[in-house]
Design an enzyme around this catalytic site. Structure first.
Site, PDB file in Angstrom:
ATOM      1  N   LYS A   3      -5.909  18.819  -7.169  1.00  0.00           N
ATOM      2  CA  LYS A   3      -4.834  19.298  -8.048  1.00  0.00           C
ATOM      3  C   LYS A   3      -3.590  19.666  -7.239  1.00  0.00           C
ATOM      4  O   LYS A   3      -3.692  20.058  -6.072  1.00  0.00           O
ATOM      5  CB  LYS A   3      -5.306  20.469  -8.915  1.00  0.00           C
ATOM      6  CG  LYS A   3      -5.481  21.780  -8.203  1.00  0.00           C
ATOM      7  CD  LYS A   3      -5.581  22.943  -9.197  1.00  0.00           C
ATOM      8  CE  LYS A   3      -5.514  24.257  -8.441  1.00  0.00           C
ATOM      9  NZ  LYS A   3      -5.248  25.426  -9.227  1.00  0.00           N
ATOM     10  N   LYS A  18       0.107  25.278  -4.928  1.00  0.00           N
ATOM     11  CA  LYS A  18       1.077  25.949  -4.054  1.00  0.00           C
ATOM     12  C   LYS A  18       0.567  26.009  -2.632  1.00  0.00           C
ATOM     13  O   LYS A  18       1.339  26.091  -1.689  1.00  0.00           O
ATOM     14  CB  LYS A  18       1.265  27.403  -4.511  1.00  0.00           C
ATOM     15  CG  LYS A  18       1.778  27.567  -5.905  1.00  0.00           C
ATOM     16  CD  LYS A  18       2.058  29.050  -6.151  1.00  0.00           C
ATOM     17  CE  LYS A  18       2.113  29.385  -7.609  1.00  0.00           C
ATOM     18  NZ  LYS A  18       0.928  30.129  -8.085  1.00  0.00           N
ATOM     19  N   LYS A  31     -11.955  27.127  -2.754  1.00  0.00           N
ATOM     20  CA  LYS A  31     -11.029  27.954  -1.973  1.00  0.00           C
ATOM     21  C   LYS A  31     -11.672  28.534  -0.723  1.00  0.00           C
ATOM     22  O   LYS A  31     -11.021  28.697   0.296  1.00  0.00           O
ATOM     23  CB  LYS A  31     -10.442  29.087  -2.837  1.00  0.00           C
ATOM     24  CG  LYS A  31      -9.441  28.594  -3.860  1.00  0.00           C
ATOM     25  CD  LYS A  31      -8.511  29.698  -4.315  1.00  0.00           C
ATOM     26  CE  LYS A  31      -7.385  29.135  -5.167  1.00  0.00           C
ATOM     27  NZ  LYS A  31      -6.540  30.157  -5.752  1.00  0.00           N
TER      28      LYS A  31
HETATM   29  P1  ADP Z   1      -1.801  27.637  -8.054  1.00  0.00           P
HETATM   30  O1  ADP Z   1      -3.119  26.946  -8.334  1.00  0.00           O
HETATM   31  O2  ADP Z   1      -0.693  26.674  -7.765  1.00  0.00           O
HETATM   32  O3  ADP Z   1      -1.906  28.761  -7.066  1.00  0.00           O
HETATM   33  P2  ADP Z   1      -1.989  29.612 -10.183  1.00  0.00           P
HETATM   34  O4  ADP Z   1      -3.444  29.783  -9.834  1.00  0.00           O
HETATM   35  O5  ADP Z   1      -1.102  30.778 -10.031  1.00  0.00           O
HETATM   36  O6  ADP Z   1      -1.385  28.334  -9.430  1.00  0.00           O
HETATM   37  O7  ADP Z   1      -1.900  29.082 -11.670  1.00  0.00           O
HETATM   38  C1  ADP Z   1      -0.924  29.457 -12.606  1.00  0.00           C
HETATM   39  C2  ADP Z   1      -1.083  28.609 -13.844  1.00  0.00           C
HETATM   40  O8  ADP Z   1      -0.705  27.264 -13.542  1.00  0.00           O
HETATM   41  C3  ADP Z   1      -2.519  28.550 -14.379  1.00  0.00           C
HETATM   42  O9  ADP Z   1      -2.489  28.527 -15.800  1.00  0.00           O
HETATM   43  C4  ADP Z   1      -3.025  27.239 -13.859  1.00  0.00           C
HETATM   44  O10 ADP Z   1      -4.042  26.705 -14.705  1.00  0.00           O
HETATM   45  C5  ADP Z   1      -1.763  26.380 -13.909  1.00  0.00           C
HETATM   46  N1  ADP Z   1      -1.843  25.328 -12.898  1.00  0.00           N
HETATM   47  C6  ADP Z   1      -1.857  25.492 -11.558  1.00  0.00           C
HETATM   48  N2  ADP Z   1      -1.915  24.304 -10.926  1.00  0.00           N
HETATM   49  C7  ADP Z   1      -1.942  23.361 -11.903  1.00  0.00           C
HETATM   50  C8  ADP Z   1      -1.993  21.931 -11.909  1.00  0.00           C
HETATM   51  N3  ADP Z   1      -2.015  21.262 -10.782  1.00  0.00           N
HETATM   52  N4  ADP Z   1      -1.977  21.291 -13.100  1.00  0.00           N
HETATM   53  C9  ADP Z   1      -1.939  21.984 -14.267  1.00  0.00           C
HETATM   54  N5  ADP Z   1      -1.884  23.328 -14.341  1.00  0.00           N
HETATM   55  C10 ADP Z   1      -1.888  24.014 -13.181  1.00  0.00           C
END
Ligand code: ADP
Length: 334
Positions: free
Chosen positions: A198, A201, A114
């Site tokens: 991955k 968002k 990040k």
């Molecule tokens: P992001 O990475 O999209 O900002 P968050 O950090 O808020 O999302 O993650 C919220 C939940 O969603 C966590 O449990 C995270 O492990 C899961 N998560 C986020 N992106 C993925 C992904 N690409 N595949 C599987 N789980 C994910």
């Protein structure tokens, strides 16, 4: 109801909820709610580790709450609230910043990803983010944490912090060592444009992800444009080893269709990827579009969403205050 198991997890209000959040986290949240006591948190303090426009953050907090409810979480069964409304999270995060070690944080790969190449300019909050995550979980003495595989390393750090606290303050078993609950099939949904990254968002291209609010047309377009492979679908998983995009599409199909990947490959081998794309599009439209519609509907009544958060915060605060009292005592604070 298993009374010993206490589940905690959080989602950042940083933008559109996507298929990765849904398959990696939200679907699991809903299943766990049937058998255990669960606490689900919109982690707004985590979101501000990267600058957020205040009006956007306010709206995203409510939209993430709407995403929880639209996915099937029940605010009567589970505690649903936003992190900043229970000040114990920030207090315990400070305490844990004094327990956690620099060497431990230096190993966190998410910070490296990040912060990018210019890590001198990253916020200190982004660096100590895992200490706050440990505080979120241990403030409630949660035992199980449903997350995607991307959070595994942070959860290991939470266990290290719990263990060190228990040892430093001579209170074996005071904090439980929380266990990750990571979905088996698609623990990590990858970007539709680059199968080595991955789905997230914050990824710039909207074509990299399926958002829960996407229309049927959006889903169709995005899956059609998704990278796959020029050869036909193989009959075994090993042949997908160096084809991350193809593997990603087939894994998502396997997860959403509930057919294991081996069987999917047996069924589809020899066909080209437009076949899995067509089937996946239909499945996603029937699973995701109703959730998206419900999110939009819930966002039409913001007061209702605010009430859910307020009631959840009241319940969370009671547990947090009681635990914090004991934590302060263990440390010697008066
Ligand atoms: P992001 O990475 O999209 O900002 P968050 O950090 O808020 O999302 O993650 C919220 C939940 O969603 C966590 O449990 C995270 O492990 C899961 N998560 C986020 N992106 C993925 C992904 N690409 N595949 C599987 N789980 C994910």
């Amino acid at each position: 109801m298993n009374n010993k198991k206490l589940v905690f997890s959080g989602v950042q209000p940083t933008g559109n909820l996507h298929l990765g959040n849904y398959l990696g986290a939200l679907k699991n949240f809903v299943l766990l709610q049937k058998e255990s006591k669960c606490i689900y948190c919109v982690v707004d303090l985590h979101a501000i580790t990267v600058f957020q426009k205040p009006e956007t953050l306010r709206s995203n907090i409510l939209e993430t709450t709407a995403g929880f409810i639209a996915s099937g979480l029940d605010p009567v069964k589970s505690i649903i609230f936003n992190q900043s409304s229970v000040s114990g999270h920030a207090e315990l995060a400070w305490i844990f910043s004094c327990v956690s070690r620099l060497g431990w944080l230096n190993r966190m790969t998410q910070f490296k990803d990040k912060a990018g190449s210019d890590k001198e300019k990253a916020s200190v909050g982004l660096y100590i983010y895992p200490n706050l995550m440990a505080a979120d979980i241990l403030l409630y003495k949660a035992t199980h944490v449903p997350v995607g595989a991307d959070q595994k390393q942070h959860l290991e750090l939470s266990r290290d912090i719990a263990q060190k606290f228990n040892k430093d303050f001579n209170c074996a078993g005071f904090f439980p060592l929380p266990e990750p609950l990571i979905p088996k099939n698609v623990s990590r949904v990858m970007s539709l444009r680059d199968g080595t990254k991955k789905m997230s968002k914050t990824e710039e291209s909207d074509y990299s992800r399926i958002n829960l609010k996407d229309s049927a047309d959006d889903i169709e377009k995005k899956i059609k444009k998704a990278k796959s492979d020029s050869s036909v679908i193989p009959d075994n998983i090993k042949s997908l080893e160096n084809k991350p995009e193809a593997f990603n599409l087939l894994s998502i199909y396997s997860e959403v269709s509930k057919i294991n990947l081996d069987k999917v490959l047996k069924e589809m081998s020899g066909k080209d990827y437009s076949y899995v794309k067509k089937n996946l599009t239909d499945l996603l439209i029937s699973e995701i579009c109703p959730v998206g519609k419900e999110i939009k509907k819930l966002m039409g009544d913001k007061t209702h969403l605010e009430n859910i958060l307020q009631k959840g915060s009241e319940k969370a605060r009671i547990i947090a205050e009681e635990n914090l009292k004991n934590i302060r005592e263990k440390i010697g604070l008066i």
